[in-house]
Design an enzyme around this catalytic site. Structure first.
Site, short mmCIF file in Angstrom:
data_model
loop_
_atom_site.label_atom_id
_atom_site.label_comp_id
_atom_site.label_asym_id
_atom_site.label_seq_id
_atom_site.Cartn_x
_atom_site.Cartn_y
_atom_site.Cartn_z
N CYS A 180 59.97 107.11 29.71
CA CYS A 180 61.71 107.15 30.18
C CYS A 180 62.30 107.10 28.83
O CYS A 180 60.49 106.51 27.67
CB CYS A 180 61.80 106.10 31.47
SG CYS A 180 61.37 105.06 31.52
N HIS A 199 57.65 99.09 34.42
CA HIS A 199 57.17 100.57 34.03
C HIS A 199 55.53 99.93 33.51
O HIS A 199 55.08 99.07 33.04
CB HIS A 199 57.30 101.61 33.48
CG HIS A 199 58.93 101.82 34.05
ND1 HIS A 199 59.81 103.24 33.84
CD2 HIS A 199 60.24 101.50 34.98
CE1 HIS A 199 60.43 102.99 34.37
NE2 HIS A 199 60.73 102.29 34.91
N CYS A 221 60.70 103.19 28.03
CA CYS A 221 59.81 102.96 27.48
C CYS A 221 59.12 103.79 26.42
O CYS A 221 58.46 102.99 25.67
CB CYS A 221 58.79 103.74 28.94
SG CYS A 221 58.38 102.69 30.59
N GLU A 241 53.96 101.90 30.90
CA GLU A 241 53.84 101.44 29.37
C GLU A 241 54.70 100.35 29.16
O GLU A 241 53.65 99.23 28.35
CB GLU A 241 54.54 102.37 28.98
CG GLU A 241 54.83 103.61 29.29
CD GLU A 241 54.99 104.79 30.43
OE1 GLU A 241 54.81 105.48 30.63
OE2 GLU A 241 55.80 103.84 31.52
#
Length: 157
Positions: A83, A53, A86, A55
């Site tokens: 999420c 992801h 993250c 992040e």
């Protein structure tokens, strides 16, 4: 230190570059003081790594740049609410403040398989010291989902 909106603009532009490369619509930028340590986009599809992801990619790059696993006092701008994975990584990296634009609900409405667990619930329930600031350039960040869905790939996960 870059203003939060400037940092978010960097994340948005990196996200657009990722979309142009067939990656999904998420971007993240991290700064400590005057130094922008990382500006990354989601590379899940490119790397076949479901944890890649924006992040997580930015945390990895920022930690390498800082030479430390902790990013204390870091300011993070991410185009979408983190999420659970993250948000946990941001907590473990000990960042100071996280600004986000779109919400987990926005991502789910765009077709992404999001867990309906708000980042602020994770921060509160986990007793994290990370400060969350929602809604920064929210319309611009939400529009990234439309750009993604009208693009050549549009693959969600």
């Amino acid at each position: 230190m870059p203003e939060p909106a400037e940092l978010m603009s960097m994340a948005i532009e990196k996200c657009r570059a990722g979309i142009a490369d067939g990656q999904s619509p998420f971007g993240c930028a991290i700064a400590i003081g005057d130094d922008v340590l990382a500006v990354c986009h989601n590379t899940v599809l490119l790397t076949t790594d479901i944890t890649a992801h924006a992040e997580v990619n930015a945390i990895r790059e920022a930690c390498r740049a800082a030479g430390d696993i902790f990013l204390e006092s870091a300011v993070v701008a991410t185009t979408c609410e983190p999420c659970p994975m993250c948000m946990a990584a941001l907590h473990w990296a000990r960042v100071g403040r996280v600004y986000y634009g779109a919400t987990i609900k926005d991502a789910a409405e765009a077709g992404f398989n999001e867990l309906a667990i708000a980042a602020d619930d994770i921060v509160r329930d986990g007793q994290s010291e990370v400060q969350l600031v929602p809604g920064l350039l929210a319309n611009e960040c939400r529009s990234l989902f439309s750009e993604w869905n009208s693009g050549p790939s549009g693959r969600t996960y």
